[in-house]
Scaffold this motif. Structure first.
Motif, PDB file in Angstrom:
ATOM      1  N   UNK A  49     -58.055 -35.363 -24.231  1.00 25.76           N
ATOM      2  CA  UNK A  49     -58.587 -34.755 -23.007  1.00 25.76           C
ATOM      3  C   UNK A  49     -57.939 -35.365 -21.765  1.00 25.76           C
ATOM      4  N   UNK A  50     -57.815 -36.672 -21.762  1.00 26.94           N
ATOM      5  CA  UNK A  50     -57.170 -37.328 -20.617  1.00 26.94           C
ATOM      6  C   UNK A  50     -55.732 -36.834 -20.474  1.00 26.94           C
ATOM      7  N   UNK A  51     -55.051 -36.767 -21.601  1.00 29.05           N
ATOM      8  CA  UNK A  51     -53.662 -36.306 -21.603  1.00 29.05           C
ATOM      9  C   UNK A  51     -53.565 -34.885 -21.024  1.00 29.05           C
ATOM     10  N   UNK A  52     -54.474 -34.036 -21.475  1.00 32.01           N
ATOM     11  CA  UNK A  52     -54.464 -32.635 -21.023  1.00 32.01           C
ATOM     12  C   UNK A  52     -54.716 -32.549 -19.527  1.00 32.01           C
ATOM     13  N   UNK A  53     -55.728 -33.300 -19.073  1.00 25.87           N
ATOM     14  CA  UNK A  53     -56.099 -33.204 -17.660  1.00 25.87           C
ATOM     15  C   UNK A  53     -54.961 -33.688 -16.765  1.00 25.87           C
ATOM     16  N   UNK A  54     -54.379 -34.852 -17.122  1.00 24.48           N
ATOM     17  CA  UNK A  54     -53.278 -35.356 -16.279  1.00 24.48           C
ATOM     18  C   UNK A  54     -52.111 -34.370 -16.284  1.00 24.48           C
ATOM     19  N   UNK A  55     -51.756 -33.867 -17.478  1.00 24.89           N
ATOM     20  CA  UNK A  55     -50.639 -32.921 -17.578  1.00 24.89           C
ATOM     21  C   UNK A  55     -50.889 -31.691 -16.721  1.00 24.89           C
ATOM     22  N   UNK A  56     -52.131 -31.196 -16.810  1.00 32.33           N
ATOM     23  CA  UNK A  56     -52.472 -29.984 -16.069  1.00 32.33           C
ATOM     24  C   UNK A  56     -52.329 -30.196 -14.569  1.00 32.33           C
ATOM     25  N   UNK A  57     -52.825 -31.350 -14.087  1.00 27.05           N
ATOM     26  CA  UNK A  57     -52.733 -31.640 -12.656  1.00 27.05           C
ATOM     27  C   UNK A  57     -51.263 -31.673 -12.226  1.00 27.05           C
ATOM     28  N   UNK A  58     -50.439 -32.374 -13.023  1.00 29.99           N
ATOM     29  CA  UNK A  58     -49.022 -32.487 -12.677  1.00 29.99           C
ATOM     30  C   UNK A  58     -48.341 -31.126 -12.662  1.00 29.99           C
ATOM     31  N   UNK A  59     -48.637 -30.297 -13.660  1.00 27.23           N
ATOM     32  CA  UNK A  59     -47.997 -28.985 -13.739  1.00 27.23           C
ATOM     33  C   UNK A  59     -48.416 -28.078 -12.590  1.00 27.23           C
ATOM     34  N   UNK A  60     -49.692 -28.199 -12.200  1.00 25.27           N
ATOM     35  CA  UNK A  60     -50.155 -27.397 -11.061  1.00 25.27           C
ATOM     36  C   UNK A  60     -49.420 -27.812  -9.798  1.00 25.27           C
ATOM     37  N   UNK A  61     -49.248 -29.114  -9.616  1.00 23.70           N
ATOM     38  CA  UNK A  61     -48.524 -29.601  -8.435  1.00 23.70           C
ATOM     39  C   UNK A  61     -47.089 -29.073  -8.434  1.00 23.70           C
ATOM     40  N   UNK A  62     -46.418 -29.187  -9.595  1.00 24.08           N
ATOM     41  CA  UNK A  62     -45.026 -28.735  -9.678  1.00 24.08           C
ATOM     42  C   UNK A  62     -44.930 -27.233  -9.425  1.00 24.08           C
ATOM     43  N   UNK A  63     -45.867 -26.492  -9.977  1.00 25.95           N
ATOM     44  CA  UNK A  63     -45.887 -25.047  -9.763  1.00 25.95           C
ATOM     45  C   UNK A  63     -46.044 -24.685  -8.298  1.00 25.95           C
ATOM     46  N   UNK A  64     -46.918 -25.457  -7.623  1.00 24.52           N
ATOM     47  CA  UNK A  64     -47.122 -25.240  -6.193  1.00 24.52           C
ATOM     48  C   UNK A  64     -45.848 -25.491  -5.411  1.00 24.52           C
ATOM     49  N   UNK A  65     -45.161 -26.588  -5.741  1.00 16.74           N
ATOM     50  CA  UNK A  65     -43.892 -26.927  -5.100  1.00 16.74           C
ATOM     51  C   UNK A  65     -42.885 -25.807  -5.288  1.00 16.74           C
ATOM     52  N   UNK A  66     -42.869 -25.306  -6.513  1.00 16.56           N
ATOM     53  CA  UNK A  66     -41.921 -24.263  -6.858  1.00 16.56           C
ATOM     54  C   UNK A  66     -42.185 -23.015  -6.028  1.00 16.56           C
ATOM     55  N   UNK A  67     -43.471 -22.669  -5.915  1.00 21.59           N
ATOM     56  CA  UNK A  67     -43.829 -21.489  -5.142  1.00 21.59           C
ATOM     57  C   UNK A  67     -43.440 -21.659  -3.683  1.00 21.59           C
ATOM     58  N   UNK A  68     -43.677 -22.858  -3.164  1.00 24.76           N
ATOM     59  CA  UNK A  68     -43.336 -23.135  -1.772  1.00 24.76           C
ATOM     60  C   UNK A  68     -41.824 -23.005  -1.570  1.00 24.76           C
ATOM     61  N   UNK A  69     -41.086 -23.421  -2.594  1.00 23.99           N
ATOM     62  CA  UNK A  69     -39.640 -23.355  -2.547  1.00 23.99           C
ATOM     63  C   UNK A  69     -39.103 -21.934  -2.554  1.00 23.99           C
ATOM     64  N   UNK A  70     -39.904 -21.022  -3.088  1.00 25.92           N
ATOM     65  CA  UNK A  70     -39.463 -19.627  -3.166  1.00 25.92           C
ATOM     66  C   UNK A  70     -40.046 -18.788  -2.043  1.00 25.92           C
ATOM     67  N   UNK A  71     -40.570 -19.443  -1.018  1.00 33.18           N
ATOM     68  CA  UNK A  71     -41.308 -18.702   0.012  1.00 33.18           C
ATOM     69  C   UNK A  71     -40.436 -17.669   0.717  1.00 33.18           C
ATOM     70  N   UNK A  72     -39.102 -17.835   0.655  1.00 33.60           N
ATOM     71  CA  UNK A  72     -38.217 -16.938   1.405  1.00 33.60           C
ATOM     72  C   UNK A  72     -37.946 -15.617   0.707  1.00 33.60           C
ATOM     73  N   UNK A  73     -38.437 -15.446  -0.523  1.00 35.51           N
ATOM     74  CA  UNK A  73     -38.126 -14.201  -1.225  1.00 35.51           C
ATOM     75  C   UNK A  73     -39.081 -13.073  -0.858  1.00 35.51           C
TER      76      UNK A  73
END
Lengths: 353, 283
Positions: free
Chosen positions: B259-283
């Motif tokens: 559970x700890x592994x899942x929660x930490x992974x999920x938080x990290x992936x959400x952050x990375x996904x957010x960064x990615x979306x911000x990076x594509x804001x110009x499309x």
């Protein structure tokens, strides 16, 4: 600043894109390179910019030999057909890119970008991304970006080629106007003769890596140097015949051919569609009996296609609106076509239509 | 014979699409996700919930567990960073240059996906052991790969290699050559063109590749256990800890770690996904 290209040759494998070509753009001039695809016009432009290297020959800016100079140092503004905007940057950052590279202060950049936005009439769009602009707007951003670094030369590669007809028309006039305001030496490539004639001070007509003719739009249009130029600049009707004693004889009709002094057994007369008149009764012995095939009256002129049995050719005739309304020809009718003006070429040119 | 085919309602005001059945495909997607993802995840959380809070805490946050999380996330992060660098260069070479054997190398990139990762772990462990091909040169210099974090990072780099290459490659292929010419004519050096024009253009794809590599590395088990030696407080990874808890029949404690592994992974992936979306804001 004038630009001179001297005896430049460029080969891509077995294909010769440019063949010992020499051309000059005078300082402050707007020069059009006009030719069909594969004529080498874009290659020539890229060699002038330094994006491509000539196999032989010299490129000079003013008197300076820049053949080996890196494009970065040439001070060239270049506009690409497909804009080549940096899509992750705003309009502001795109235009300011060159100045950021030159480490200009933020203030200077902001000031100059504002001026340029005004010049290309895109005020208020500085925070947009290229994806949020129309094609015409993008191309104007590209132009502003090229002008931002105060280039000595402006080079445009088919700048309006990817735009629709109306926008293209507007941008042409606007480019001409812009050049009058900012008179830097400009060379632009196009395959559209109308565009070249409307915008340029002088036109260079190219074919297969060579120059066919150089001159003002008027010179080139009124006195095409050879059949290729004649044909390339618009539709022509072609009559085959012979030149004898300053007259060209083709079937039952005669054209005056004062420019062709020598007699020739084979000659070709080129007649523009607007240089043919259409009448119900033969105007003279020079009139050709034709049968109307098709009429397209929607436009500034009425375009008539008709067939001449005598010559075995289809003629294209442009009638003015007044003439069309007076005559009211109908398809299938037999009328008389009278060429008023022809350009006559002897066949020494290696040209066939 | 009954007619199962019905014509679409002709008087409908709804916008018609070429492919019908938004409702159907959405329902299908949710069903599949539920069966494959949500229910097993819920089961995992349910099992962990059988522990009292203090038991949970003791199992999930013991010193040994903390060390295992650290090894897992630290090694995965470093491996994902290394893969990002190698991957971009590989993709660049594969897109920009023509050379003999290019197609072969291109298909070789996917090999880490097909190979049982345990094989990779075994081969690496052998090569970097004291008398292995590489080990016999490296160990005298004091560079120990087998049974260290370095070894873990190495196999994780191998396992995650295809992700960045395969996400960045298509983007590089569609990148207009004129962009480089344009930058150069505006005065940019090669390096400025790379950092100001090309890199920002591929950054979103790179971030996606990074996230995939990172996620894959966190879950990796087979290859790591062979090269790491699984030394507690040193090279033991969280997935291995889970397995050892299972071998002790401590199922609930094992799921607590998961559970700890899942929660930490999920938080990290959400952050990375957010960064990615911000990076594509110009499309």
């Amino acid at each position: 600043m004038s630009i001179r290209v001297e005896q430049v040759t460029k080969r891509f494998g077995a294909f010769t894109a440019l063949d010992r070509l020499t051309v000059e753009a005078k300082g402050g001039e707007l020069l059009a390179l006009l030719g069909p695809s594969g004529s080498g016009k874009t290659t020539l432009l890229r060699i002038i910019a330094g994006l491509e290297h000539a196999d032989e020959g010299v490129v000079r800016y003013e008197e300076e030999d820049v053949t080996g100079t890196h494009p970065r140092q040439r001070g060239v503004g270049f506009v690409f057909q497909h804009y080549a905007l940096f899509r992750h940057m705003t309009v502001f950052d795109n235009i300011g890119f060159g100045m950021r590279i030159r480490k200009e202060s933020r203030q200077v950049i902001t000031q100059r970008v504002r001026e340029l936005l005004h010049l290309v009439r895109l005020e208020g769009l500085e925070n947009r991304f290229p994806a949020q602009l129309s094609g015409g707007q993008r191309q104007r951003v590209a132009l502003a970006r090229a002008l931002a670094v105060q280039p000595k030369v402006l080079l445009l590669d088919e700048p309006f080629g990817a735009l629709d007809a109306k926008v293209r028309q507007e941008l042409r006039q606007w480019l001409r106007q812009l050049h009058d305001e900012v008179p830097i030496t400009t060379i632009f490539v196009t395959h559209d003769q109308e565009e070249a004639f409307e915008v340029a001070d002088r036109v260079v007509v190219m074919k297969s890596g060579r120059i066919e003719q150089v001159g003002s739009p008027q010179e080139v249009f009124d006195h095409p140097a050879n059949p290729f130029v004649m044909d390339f600049l618009g539709h022509v009707n072609v009559f085959h015949g012979r030149v004898h004693d300053g007259k060209m004889v083709a079937g039952g009709i005669e054209f005056n051919a004062p420019e062709n002094s020598a007699n020739a057994p084979n000659a070709t007369a080129y007649v523009r569609p607007h240089d043919v008149d259409l009448t119900r009764i033969p105007e003279s012995t020079e009139s050709i009996r034709v049968k109307i095939l098709q009429i397209n009256p929607a436009g500034a002129v009425a375009r008539v296609r008709c067939y001449s049995e005598e010559f075995g050719i289809t003629l294209q005739i442009d009638l003015s609106r007044d003439r069309y309304l007076a005559l009211k020809p109908v398809a299938g009718e037999e009328l008389f076509a009278s060429p008023r003006h022809a350009r006559i070429f002897s066949p020494k040119e290696d040209y066939s239509i | 014979m009954s007619s199962a085919i019905s014509s679409p309602p002709s008087g409908s005001l709804k916008k018609r699409r070429v492919l019908p059945g938004l409702g159907l495909s959405l329902g299908y997607s949710i069903t599949v996700l539920t069966l494959l993802l949500f229910i097993p995840l819920a089961a995992c959380f349910a099992k962990a919930a059988t522990l009292t809070p203090s038991q949970f805490w003791a199992a999930a946050w013991s010193e040994r567990a903390q060390s295992a999380y650290f090894v897992t996330f630290f090694c995965s992060l470093i491996a994902a960073i290394i893969d990002s660098i190698i991957g971009v260069i590989l993709a660049w070479v594969l897109v920009r240059y023509q050379f003999f054997g290019k197609r072969f190398i291109d298909s070789l990139i996917d090999l880490p996906f097909a190979l049982p990762t345990a094989v990779a772990g075994l081969v690496y462990a052998n090569m970097y052991a004291e008398h292995g091909w590489f080990g016999k040169w490296l160990v005298p210099w004091g560079i120990h790969v087998a049974f260290t974090k370095l070894g873990i990072i190495l196999v994780l780099v191998f396992v995650g290699l295809p992700f960045v290459v395969r996400t960045v490659q298509p983007l590089l292929e569609t990148l207009d050559d004129d962009l480089e010419d344009a930058a150069e004519l505006l005065g940019a050096t090669r390096w400025q063109t790379l950092s100001m024009v090309i890199f920002p253009a591929i950054q979103p794809a790179l971030l996606t590749g990074f996230a995939l590599t990172f996620a894959r590395a966190i879950g990796e088990f087979g290859s790591v256990i062979f090269i790491s030696g699984n030394l507690q407080y040193k090279t033991e990874i969280a997935p291995y800890l889970i397995v050892s808890r299972l071998e002790e029949y401590a199922y609930a404690e094992a799921t607590a770690v998961a559970v700890v592994l899942i929660v930490i992974s999920l938080i990290l992936l959400v952050i990375i996904n957010g960064l990615e979306r911000w990076n594509r804001r110009y499309d």
